[in-house]
Write a protein that holds these residues in place. Structure first.
Motif, PDB file in Angstrom:
ATOM      1  N   GLU A 176       7.468   4.671  -3.266  1.00 23.09           N
ATOM      2  CA  GLU A 176       8.705   4.377  -2.545  1.00 23.09           C
ATOM      3  C   GLU A 176       8.729   2.917  -2.112  1.00 23.09           C
ATOM      4  OE1 GLU A 176       9.488   6.997   0.650  1.00 23.09           O
ATOM      5  OE2 GLU A 176       9.014   8.822  -0.484  1.00 23.09           O
ATOM      6  N   LYS A 177       9.929   2.308  -2.225  1.00 24.93           N
ATOM      7  CA  LYS A 177      10.106   0.920  -1.825  1.00 24.93           C
ATOM      8  C   LYS A 177      11.011   0.781  -0.617  1.00 24.93           C
ATOM      9  CE  LYS A 177       9.380  -1.274  -6.346  1.00 24.93           C
ATOM     10  NZ  LYS A 177       9.938  -2.192  -7.356  1.00 24.93           N
ATOM     11  N   GLY A 178      11.157   1.847   0.148  1.00 21.39           N
ATOM     12  CA  GLY A 178      12.024   1.801   1.319  1.00 21.39           C
ATOM     13  C   GLY A 178      11.443   0.949   2.433  1.00 21.39           C
ATOM     14  N   VAL A 204       1.631  -1.212   9.680  1.00 27.22           N
ATOM     15  CA  VAL A 204       1.730  -2.583   9.171  1.00 27.22           C
ATOM     16  C   VAL A 204       0.355  -3.071   8.732  1.00 27.22           C
ATOM     17  CG1 VAL A 204       3.713  -3.149  10.601  1.00 27.22           C
ATOM     18  CG2 VAL A 204       1.403  -3.571  11.469  1.00 27.22           C
ATOM     19  N   HIS A 205       0.360  -4.146   7.952  1.00 26.45           N
ATOM     20  CA  HIS A 205      -0.897  -4.787   7.552  1.00 26.45           C
ATOM     21  C   HIS A 205      -1.306  -5.767   8.650  1.00 26.45           C
ATOM     22  CE1 HIS A 205      -3.809  -7.101   5.237  1.00 26.45           C
ATOM     23  NE2 HIS A 205      -3.790  -6.144   4.325  1.00 26.45           N
ATOM     24  N   ALA A 234       9.432   0.520   8.258  1.00 22.46           N
ATOM     25  CA  ALA A 234       9.711   1.039   9.603  1.00 22.46           C
ATOM     26  C   ALA A 234      10.216   2.475   9.571  1.00 22.46           C
ATOM     27  CB  ALA A 234      10.736   0.142  10.296  1.00 22.46           C
ATOM     28  N   ASP A 235      10.828   2.908   8.463  1.00 24.44           N
ATOM     29  CA  ASP A 235      11.332   4.287   8.378  1.00 24.44           C
ATOM     30  C   ASP A 235      10.216   5.299   8.245  1.00 24.44           C
ATOM     31  OD1 ASP A 235      13.855   3.215   8.507  1.00 24.44           O
ATOM     32  OD2 ASP A 235      14.165   3.206   6.327  1.00 24.44           O
ATOM     33  N   ALA A 247       0.832  -1.204   0.000  1.00 23.74           N
ATOM     34  CA  ALA A 247       0.000   0.000   0.000  1.00 23.74           C
ATOM     35  C   ALA A 247       0.865   1.252   0.000  1.00 23.74           C
ATOM     36  CB  ALA A 247      -0.922  -0.019   1.215  1.00 23.74           C
ATOM     37  N   MET A 248       1.956   1.248   0.760  1.00 23.87           N
ATOM     38  CA  MET A 248       2.842   2.412   0.781  1.00 23.87           C
ATOM     39  C   MET A 248       3.443   2.667  -0.602  1.00 23.87           C
ATOM     40  SD  MET A 248       6.252   3.066   3.139  1.00 23.87           S
ATOM     41  CE  MET A 248       7.276   1.947   2.174  1.00 23.87           C
ATOM     42  N   PHE A 249       3.871   1.600  -1.285  1.00 17.60           N
ATOM     43  CA  PHE A 249       4.440   1.765  -2.622  1.00 17.60           C
ATOM     44  C   PHE A 249       3.388   2.255  -3.618  1.00 17.60           C
ATOM     45  CE2 PHE A 249       5.205  -0.257  -6.815  1.00 17.60           C
ATOM     46  CZ  PHE A 249       6.299   0.497  -7.194  1.00 17.60           C
TER      47      PHE A 249
END
Length: 512
Positions: free
Chosen positions: A422-424, A446-447, A427-428, A415-417
């Protein structure tokens, strides 16, 4: 030399009483001559020795008694001596049964496995045939013939009592017989003679068996390994099997031809009539309902080929909070709704604990089709790749444009990507609210499926607590942030955005 005579027909109590007396008397294994059946009748019975003062008592684990009950049914004449050796060795080594490499233990387990397999064959291949009952009796009467490898009649008789308690029956074998009449079970160790049985219902059974025979699933080697020839001769359907195997090529060809045929002409008329009845007026253009309708026929990526249906987002189109997951799971794919499986139940519970009403929240996924790998009868989840996420980003960005949430919560790296590109490391970015497109904000966490996969209960509890804290942070941020200007009267009628330079948006009509 102590000669011991046993009937040897699977009666563990007979061996146990003798073995206990011999062991308490300190008799060594090499001093015993075990004999059974007809061989035992040639020798005179010898009294058992008196207990020795040096041996006070015997101790064995429960697992040995279970093992002995199976091994004693084996046809190998050496089973009595084997069990007696293990009995004596257990007095010095209580953990002996756990030593799988020990020769005696390995031999005992081989016998146990063979007996259990023979018991399974008996439950599968016993065929009862009805015979005339006693005059005036209301209970029907049946007889079966079976040829076991081992002395399992006494062991398996209770199974058939439970299964066929409403009828009288006899099971005859070369190694004994069992009879159940008027509720009383009688077991005999005397060998039986194969009866000449005929049942008029055999013809009905053969017709049924031939009709359910599936040539596409034929495995001759498996049939031969699971059903040895000695069972075939006692099964009425065995006479049909060679002919059915010969017909496999022609029946497969017929099945293939039948599958290629078009449905009957009236089928199309029925479907058209049903569509006329079930048809609903199209949703207004530029609304979530119209976007959902368009997503039902999405073929932008190959995932639609395996999925049951498109799983679109759900929730009010005026929601201030939008939560984005990864993709539908097995339960979601079948139900057509996001977050309804095991992870969804954890998600709902944690939302409630954080004081967030799911009914007031828009919930969706970065990918709208279930990506999975078949594994037997199960469908195992597979993570979507970057290309599949890119194709589905079109739908996600339009959902965001139409709902206009104040805050978006991205659950998981996918979901973040999908939202940021971004693929970092997740946790950052986790736990803090960051500015996002068009004046909205983004929070990464987190999921909930990740929490279910944690093997350590303590770690799972800690991570669940952190997940709840992230949702509480989202709730508090929404409560303290001024509301965006209301566009409830015009937002649903707004046109879908055109393509931007950064590639976030696609043309208004989704390409096929």
């Amino acid at each position: 030399m102590q000669t011991v005579m046993l009937h040897g027909a699977g009666d563990v109590a007979e061996w146990r009483n003798v073995a206990r007396s011999l062991a308490l008397a300190g008799t060594r294994p090499e001093e015993i001559d075990w004999r059974e059946g007809e061989e035992a009748s040639l020798f005179a019975a010898q009294p058992l020795p008196s207990p020795s003062a040096e041996v006070a008592s015997l101790r064995v684990p429960r697992a040995f008694l279970d093992l002995a009950e199976a091994v004693i049914c084996h046809a190998d004449a050496g089973r009595f001596a084997l069990l007696y050796r293990i009995l004596l060795r257990l007095q010095d080594d209580a953990a002996l049964l756990s030593v799988a490499a020990d020769a005696d233990i390995a031999a005992a387990h081989r016998m146990e496995k063979s007996v259990r397999r023979d018991c399974h064959k008996m439950t599968a291949f016993v065929r009862f045939r009805e015979v005339p009952g006693d005059e005036g009796s209301v209970r029907r009467r049946f007889v079966a013939w079976f040829e076991p490898d081992h002395h399992i009649v006494r062991r398996m008789a209770p199974f058939f009592v439970r299964r066929f308690a409403d009828m009288d029956w006899m099971i005859l074998t070369p190694k004994g017989s069992a009879a159940f009449q008027a509720g009383d079970l009688t077991v005999s160790d005397a060998p039986a003679v194969k009866p000449d049985l005929a049942d008029p219902t055999d013809a009905l059974w053969l017709t049924y068996y031939a009709s359910i025979f599936n040539p596409a699933r034929l495995k001759v080697k498996a049939m031969q390994s699971e059903m040895p020839k000695k069972y075939w001769k006692n099964l009425p359907e065995a006479a049909l099997i060679p002919t059915l195997i010969e017909q496999v090529p022609s029946r497969l060809a017929a099945m293939a031809y039948q599958a290629a045929q078009a449905p009957p002409v009236f089928h199309a008329r029925i479907q058209a009539r049903r569509q006329d009845v079930d048809a609903e007026p199209p949703a207004p253009s530029g609304t979530l309902a119209a976007l959902r309708d368009a997503a039902r026929t999405c073929t932008r990526c190959p995932l639609h080929c395996q999925a049951t249906q498109t799983v679109f987002g759900e929730g009010p189109d005026t929601a201030e909070l939008m939560i984005v997951g990864e993709q539908p799971g097995d339960h979601e794919d079948l139900a057509g709704r996001p977050f309804v499986g095991p992870a969804g139940r954890l998600f709902d519970r944690t939302l409630g604990e954080a004081g967030i009403d799911r009914a007031a929240t828009y919930v969706t996924n970065a990918v709208k089709h279930f990506k999975h790998e078949p594994r037997g009868k199960r469908r195992l989840h597979r993570t979507p790749n970057a290309g599949e996420i890119d194709h589905c980003r079109w739908w996600l960005r339009h959902e965001i444009t139409l709902v206009k949430p104040k805050l978006i919560v991205a659950t998981g790296a996918t979901a973040m990507f999908a939202l940021t590109g971004e693929k970092g490391r997740l946790a950052d970015h986790r736990g803090s609210v960051q500015p996002f497109d068009d004046g909205s904000a983004l929070l990464v966490t987190v999921h909930p499926a990740y929490l279910l996969r944690l093997p350590d209960p303590r770690a799972a509890e800690d991570e669940t607590r952190r997940f709840r804290a992230d949702l509480v942070a989202a709730r508090d941020w929404l409560a303290t942030t001024p509301a965006r200007p209301s566009t409830s009267n015009t937002r649903n009628a707004a046109p879908l955005p055109e393509t931007r330079a950064d590639g976030w948006h696609a043309p208004p009509s989704p390409p096929r």
